[in-house]
Design a protein around this motif. Sequence first.
Motif, PDB file in Angstrom:
ATOM      1  N   ASP A   1       0.843  -1.038  -0.031  1.00  0.00           N
ATOM      2  CA  ASP A   1       0.079   0.068   0.030  1.00  0.00           C
ATOM      3  C   ASP A   1       0.819   1.369  -0.152  1.00  0.00           C
ATOM      4  N   PHE A   2       0.472   2.076  -0.600  1.00  0.00           N
ATOM      5  CA  PHE A   2       1.353   3.163  -0.815  1.00  0.00           C
ATOM      6  C   PHE A   2       0.517   4.689  -0.628  1.00  0.00           C
ATOM      7  N   THR A   3       1.189   5.501   0.189  1.00  0.00           N
ATOM      8  CA  THR A   3       0.762   7.036   0.167  1.00  0.00           C
ATOM      9  C   THR A   3       1.948   7.820  -0.260  1.00  0.00           C
ATOM     10  N   ILE A   4       1.406   9.222  -0.425  1.00  0.00           N
ATOM     11  CA  ILE A   4       2.563   9.845  -1.091  1.00  0.00           C
ATOM     12  C   ILE A   4       2.471  11.525  -0.621  1.00  0.00           C
TER      13      ILE A   4
ATOM     14  N   ASN B   1       1.211  12.072   8.142  1.00  0.00           N
ATOM     15  CA  ASN B   1       1.673  10.585   7.885  1.00  0.00           C
ATOM     16  C   ASN B   1       0.609   9.946   7.815  1.00  0.00           C
ATOM     17  N   THR B   2      -0.678   9.824   8.144  1.00  0.00           N
ATOM     18  CA  THR B   2      -1.742   9.036   7.867  1.00  0.00           C
ATOM     19  C   THR B   2      -2.615   8.915   6.790  1.00  0.00           C
ATOM     20  N   ALA B   3      -2.833  10.284   6.150  1.00  0.00           N
ATOM     21  CA  ALA B   3      -3.918  10.271   5.208  1.00  0.00           C
ATOM     22  C   ALA B   3      -3.268  10.240   3.778  1.00  0.00           C
TER      23      ALA B   3
ATOM     24  N   HIS C   1      -7.151   8.608  -0.379  1.00  0.00           N
ATOM     25  CA  HIS C   1      -6.898   7.342   0.069  1.00  0.00           C
ATOM     26  C   HIS C   1      -5.615   6.844  -0.291  1.00  0.00           C
ATOM     27  N   PRO C   2      -4.939   5.951   0.455  1.00  0.00           N
ATOM     28  CA  PRO C   2      -3.699   5.397   0.196  1.00  0.00           C
ATOM     29  C   PRO C   2      -4.012   4.502  -1.313  1.00  0.00           C
ATOM     30  N   TYR C   3      -3.033   4.310  -2.078  1.00  0.00           N
ATOM     31  CA  TYR C   3      -3.224   3.284  -3.079  1.00  0.00           C
ATOM     32  C   TYR C   3      -3.006   2.087  -2.822  1.00  0.00           C
TER      33      TYR C   3
ATOM     34  N   THR D   1      -4.614  -2.491  -3.222  1.00  0.00           N
ATOM     35  CA  THR D   1      -5.239  -3.362  -3.623  1.00  0.00           C
ATOM     36  C   THR D   1      -6.596  -3.775  -2.878  1.00  0.00           C
ATOM     37  N   ASN D   2      -6.538  -3.364  -1.540  1.00  0.00           N
ATOM     38  CA  ASN D   2      -7.589  -3.496  -0.531  1.00  0.00           C
ATOM     39  C   ASN D   2      -8.896  -2.643  -0.748  1.00  0.00           C
ATOM     40  N   ARG D   3     -10.113  -3.144  -1.283  1.00  0.00           N
ATOM     41  CA  ARG D   3     -11.112  -2.312  -1.387  1.00  0.00           C
ATOM     42  C   ARG D   3     -11.553  -1.622   0.098  1.00  0.00           C
ATOM     43  N   GLY D   4     -11.075  -2.237   1.143  1.00  0.00           N
ATOM     44  CA  GLY D   4     -11.297  -1.402   2.439  1.00  0.00           C
ATOM     45  C   GLY D   4     -10.695  -0.359   2.663  1.00  0.00           C
ATOM     46  N   VAL D   5      -9.453  -0.361   1.951  1.00  0.00           N
ATOM     47  CA  VAL D   5      -8.547   1.006   1.924  1.00  0.00           C
ATOM     48  C   VAL D   5      -8.741   1.983   0.832  1.00  0.00           C
ATOM     49  N   ASN D   6      -8.816   1.365  -0.416  1.00  0.00           N
ATOM     50  CA  ASN D   6      -9.160   2.265  -1.384  1.00  0.00           C
ATOM     51  C   ASN D   6     -10.508   1.987  -2.091  1.00  0.00           C
ATOM     52  N   PRO D   7     -11.610   2.361  -2.111  1.00  0.00           N
ATOM     53  CA  PRO D   7     -12.728   1.824  -2.933  1.00  0.00           C
ATOM     54  C   PRO D   7     -12.859   2.387  -4.263  1.00  0.00           C
ATOM     55  N   LEU D   8     -12.106   3.072  -4.651  1.00  0.00           N
ATOM     56  CA  LEU D   8     -12.283   4.005  -5.886  1.00  0.00           C
ATOM     57  C   LEU D   8     -12.207   2.987  -6.971  1.00  0.00           C
TER      58      LEU D   8
END
Length: 620
Positions: A462-465, A473-475, A480-482, A484-491
């Motif tokens: 998972d990746f945040t930028i 350091n959280t959002a 959303h972070p990039y 493959t988990n739909r719960g983390v990134n639903p886009l």
Amino acid sequence: MFTSLRAFVLCVAALSSSTLAAPWPTHVQHSTHRTRSLPNGAKVQLYHPKSSFEIYETGVDNPLSKRSDPVHFTDAGLAFLRSKLGESDDFMSIRSSYAGPHSSHVYVKQRVNGIPVANAVANVALNSKGDVVSFASNFIKVSGFAAPSTKAKITADAAIDHAAKALGGRHTGRAPELEFLATEDGTLALTHAVRLEIDGSKHMVEAYIDARTGEVRGLVDFTNDLHMRVVPVTKSDPTVAYELLKDPEDKKASPRGWGAAEDRDWHATVGNNAIAFKGNVTTFSIEQIIETAAKESAPGVFDYKFDLASDPSSTNNLNAARVNAWYVANMAHDILYRYGFTEEAFNFQNNNFGKGGNETDVVFISVQDASDNNNANFATLPDGEPGIMRMYLWSDFQPMRDGDMSNQIILHEYTHGMTNRMTGGGTAVCLQTTEAQGLGEGWSDAFAEWVAQTANSGYVHDFTIGGYVTGDNTAGIRSHPYSTNRGVNPLTYANVKDSEEVHNIGEIWGQALHVVHAALVQTLGGAKDALTNPDAENGHTAFLHLMIDALALQPCNPSFTDARLAWIQADQNRYNGKNKCNLWLAFAYMGLGVGAEDYTNSHKVPEGCPLKYTKPAATA
């Protein structure tokens, strides 16, 4: 080099505010329209005829394929374009072309009565056997209405005055050219194409001024912005690592090294690929630019201490910023060169060493630029004209933090230069609609992420930028972070419909590319030497090869579905379709499956591919 760049030194202009034309509907216009807001408040409504895009995977014959004598790919490409478009050579002209190792490309512009149509273009690609593998066009039909006049009622000088007054800019000195502009009502407007710099954030634009009325009819904005407010980027800033590296140059990509320019080593952050300096690229002479570059701290050494607690403008911190920005831009040049962003493919170099393409287009990096804060941008001009990267200070900390010390910002901005150059054949005018600009933001995030992910040989995190300059350091700078988990990134693709801002749209494409990257690495494995070894077969190298190959294939102002098809064709060209099902499954997971269009999800994959996408398990 440097005498030829003198003409590029510009003046600044006073700000003004203007709004032109009326708004259009929203999401249905993403692929053809954009309301372009300039930093000084001026707004222009843009229109680009919708492109058609076809891929032929293993290829189809071109009209010259039966000839016994050798046929140059440009002749074959033009013959195919004539057959598809029903036009003669009098009605099109080659804008650019180049031959890569796996495909050759021809880009043309429509002509009417001998005058080019600025926003009507086509391109064709051929594989190594000479078969046509893709075709794109947004040529307009000119039959059925009276031939447009080619005589201007206002002069080029008057058009410059109209443009400067309406947009609050200053003419760069480049002579205006007559070009038609295809309009939404299906007619052609005769215009003067006027190059301006817009004061404030120093946007470079091409304004199309009606040659009868002086009205602003269209605009190309060569500058891309990055807006960063949050999120850390691991292993990319001085809080993570700050080391003295030995010989980082890649001599295959930069044969005379980074510091050599015009057969001379300037012993400063000045070279063939990039120049990092503190000042104003639009008012400084080239001598002043070189003078305000960072100098070696010892022969052959750039070694400056960096102190996070000190002001960015302190002597050591400023020198550290110039060195770091120069280092990262050169690294981006060398990595992307290895993967296909070369002289022939319209890259940024002052000297092309006889390898094709146009020269004198080094990247100027304005470090700690005074024209803005909390931002960064990259002005991508056509092949043969310099790129301009402006890096700014960020005010969420005291002392402020410097974007020049965030590698992810620099990588993101440099990628704008590549995607704007490679889409459309080096003209830098083919990522202008809302949707296309959104794709540009997604590609920039994807490359910045790719560089970090290559340290993970067997999986994609998972990746945040972007958090270094803001401290969050959280959002992350995206919603959303990039992941493959739909719960983390639903886009998914369907979210484009409700997105108006290009960075929000870019986040969706960036998420799609994150899923593609993860799928390729899960299937093909990874390799920690991907930065320097593009010839290895693994998921990291396959991802970047396909991303870059696809840029040259896709149409001018591509849509999400066009960009996806270009990936499928790129895989056929380079890997004989080895990754076809893997790519389709990843795109289908994002709603970009077979049949996806008009921002409606499809999770369908082609016949013969597995029906279910298995999410890569390794996320962190």
